[in-house]
Design a protein around this motif. Structure first.
Motif, mmCIF file in Angstrom:
data_model
loop_
_atom_site.group_PDB
_atom_site.id
_atom_site.type_symbol
_atom_site.label_atom_id
_atom_site.label_comp_id
_atom_site.label_asym_id
_atom_site.label_seq_id
_atom_site.Cartn_x
_atom_site.Cartn_y
_atom_site.Cartn_z
ATOM 1 N N ASP A 106 50.875 15.833 44.597
ATOM 2 C CA ASP A 106 49.925 16.689 44.698
ATOM 3 C C ASP A 106 50.433 18.180 44.404
ATOM 4 O OD1 ASP A 106 48.021 14.945 45.074
ATOM 5 O OD2 ASP A 106 48.077 15.428 47.245
ATOM 6 N N ILE A 107 51.339 18.296 43.449
ATOM 7 C CA ILE A 107 51.749 19.733 43.052
ATOM 8 C C ILE A 107 50.897 19.923 41.732
ATOM 9 C CG2 ILE A 107 53.413 21.174 42.096
ATOM 10 C CD1 ILE A 107 55.128 19.749 44.044
ATOM 11 N N LEU A 108 50.196 21.025 41.751
ATOM 12 C CA LEU A 108 49.227 21.520 40.492
ATOM 13 C C LEU A 108 50.217 21.858 39.418
ATOM 14 C CD1 LEU A 108 46.573 21.781 39.491
ATOM 15 C CD2 LEU A 108 46.775 24.154 40.345
ATOM 16 N N LEU A 109 50.199 21.142 38.463
ATOM 17 C CA LEU A 109 51.218 21.390 36.992
ATOM 18 C C LEU A 109 50.431 22.290 36.194
ATOM 19 C CD1 LEU A 109 52.756 17.986 36.620
ATOM 20 C CD2 LEU A 109 53.635 19.834 37.948
ATOM 21 N N LEU A 110 49.021 22.083 36.026
ATOM 22 C CA LEU A 110 48.310 22.775 34.942
ATOM 23 C C LEU A 110 46.742 22.684 35.551
ATOM 24 C CD1 LEU A 110 47.965 23.887 32.160
ATOM 25 C CD2 LEU A 110 47.256 21.529 31.548
ATOM 26 N N GLU A 111 46.021 24.261 35.483
ATOM 27 C CA GLU A 111 44.757 24.353 35.807
ATOM 28 C C GLU A 111 44.230 25.002 34.466
ATOM 29 O OE1 GLU A 111 43.833 26.296 39.044
ATOM 30 O OE2 GLU A 111 41.818 25.940 39.160
ATOM 31 N N LYS A 112 43.267 24.518 33.839
ATOM 32 C CA LYS A 112 42.813 25.095 32.564
ATOM 33 C C LYS A 112 41.456 24.922 32.274
ATOM 34 C CE LYS A 112 43.384 24.832 27.334
ATOM 35 N NZ LYS A 112 44.018 24.105 26.227
ATOM 36 N N GLU A 113 40.761 26.087 31.714
ATOM 37 C CA GLU A 113 39.347 25.903 31.738
ATOM 38 C C GLU A 113 39.259 25.175 30.170
ATOM 39 O OE1 GLU A 113 35.784 28.721 30.503
ATOM 40 O OE2 GLU A 113 37.026 29.609 32.180
ATOM 41 N N ILE A 114 38.417 24.407 29.929
ATOM 42 C CA ILE A 114 38.144 23.623 28.875
ATOM 43 C C ILE A 114 36.795 23.528 28.318
ATOM 44 C CG2 ILE A 114 40.227 22.021 28.947
ATOM 45 C CD1 ILE A 114 38.280 19.926 29.690
ATOM 46 N N THR A 115 36.233 23.356 27.085
ATOM 47 C CA THR A 115 34.993 23.265 26.776
ATOM 48 C C THR A 115 34.187 21.962 27.014
ATOM 49 O OG1 THR A 115 35.286 22.465 24.472
ATOM 50 C CG2 THR A 115 35.508 24.734 24.832
ATOM 51 N N ARG A 116 33.002 21.881 27.114
ATOM 52 C CA ARG A 116 32.252 20.651 26.958
ATOM 53 C C ARG A 116 32.785 19.401 26.218
ATOM 54 N NH1 ARG A 116 27.551 17.794 25.834
ATOM 55 N NH2 ARG A 116 26.637 17.032 27.510
ATOM 56 N N ALA A 117 32.918 20.057 24.795
ATOM 57 C CA ALA A 117 33.338 19.174 23.853
ATOM 58 C C ALA A 117 34.806 18.634 24.180
ATOM 59 C CB ALA A 117 33.411 19.760 22.630
ATOM 60 N N GLU A 118 35.685 19.366 24.628
ATOM 61 C CA GLU A 118 36.979 18.741 25.086
ATOM 62 C C GLU A 118 36.857 17.837 26.345
ATOM 63 O OE1 GLU A 118 39.863 22.377 23.876
ATOM 64 O OE2 GLU A 118 38.815 22.849 25.440
ATOM 65 N N ALA A 119 36.157 18.143 27.274
ATOM 66 C CA ALA A 119 35.823 17.343 28.397
ATOM 67 C C ALA A 119 35.367 16.149 28.004
ATOM 68 C CB ALA A 119 35.115 17.972 29.362
ATOM 69 N N PHE A 120 34.249 16.076 27.213
ATOM 70 C CA PHE A 120 33.909 14.582 26.796
ATOM 71 C C PHE A 120 34.707 13.775 26.136
ATOM 72 C CE2 PHE A 120 30.124 16.442 28.937
ATOM 73 C CZ PHE A 120 29.310 15.259 29.302
ATOM 74 N N ARG A 121 35.524 14.686 25.207
ATOM 75 C CA ARG A 121 36.367 13.931 24.087
ATOM 76 C C ARG A 121 37.462 13.264 25.074
ATOM 77 N NH1 ARG A 121 37.588 17.743 20.701
ATOM 78 N NH2 ARG A 121 39.323 18.530 21.824
ATOM 79 N N ILE A 122 38.106 13.874 26.117
ATOM 80 C CA ILE A 122 39.242 13.430 26.978
ATOM 81 C C ILE A 122 38.417 12.142 27.726
ATOM 82 C CG2 ILE A 122 40.277 13.793 28.968
ATOM 83 C CD1 ILE A 122 40.665 16.750 28.143
ATOM 84 N N MET A 123 37.272 12.387 28.208
ATOM 85 C CA MET A 123 36.614 11.165 29.052
ATOM 86 C C MET A 123 36.377 9.929 28.069
ATOM 87 S SD MET A 123 33.986 13.154 31.878
ATOM 88 C CE MET A 123 33.264 14.029 30.563
ATOM 89 N N ASN A 124 35.983 10.119 26.728
ATOM 90 C CA ASN A 124 35.645 8.940 26.163
ATOM 91 C C ASN A 124 36.768 8.471 25.426
ATOM 92 O OD1 ASN A 124 32.859 9.097 26.674
ATOM 93 N ND2 ASN A 124 32.518 10.787 25.499
ATOM 94 N N THR A 125 37.947 9.027 25.632
ATOM 95 C CA THR A 125 39.240 8.498 24.777
ATOM 96 C C THR A 125 39.682 7.268 25.791
ATOM 97 O OG1 THR A 125 39.798 10.652 23.957
ATOM 98 C CG2 THR A 125 41.679 8.961 23.995
#
Length: 73
Positions: A51-70
């Motif tokens: 539970d150590i946070l390695l990365l926290e990054k704001e992403i666009t809606r398009a990036e979020a859906f591309r990640i979720m649909n891959t």
């Protein structure tokens, strides 16, 4: 890269007023996407098994859906 820090995932949505919409684990790394209703923002979190946070990054809606649909093979 930001400093590594411990995070309690169950408290992350309370602290940021975001809700978890996606979670995918790969060996000892977990990727999560949170959505902030009030800010209309998507946040990508990468944490390790401890539970150590390695990365926290704001992403666009398009990036979020591309990640979720891959799909992994």
């Amino acid at each position: 890269m930001d400093k590594l820090r411990h995070i309690k995932l169950e408290l992350y949505n309370i602290r940021t007023k975001a809700r978890k919409i996606f979670k995918r684990g790969y060996e000892d790394i977990t990727m999560l996407i949170y959505y902030h209703d009030l800010k209309n923002q998507f946040q990508l979190l990468i944490i390790n098994a401890k539970d150590i946070l390695l990365l926290e990054k704001e992403i666009t809606r398009a990036e979020a859906f591309r990640i979720m649909n891959t799909r992994s093979q």
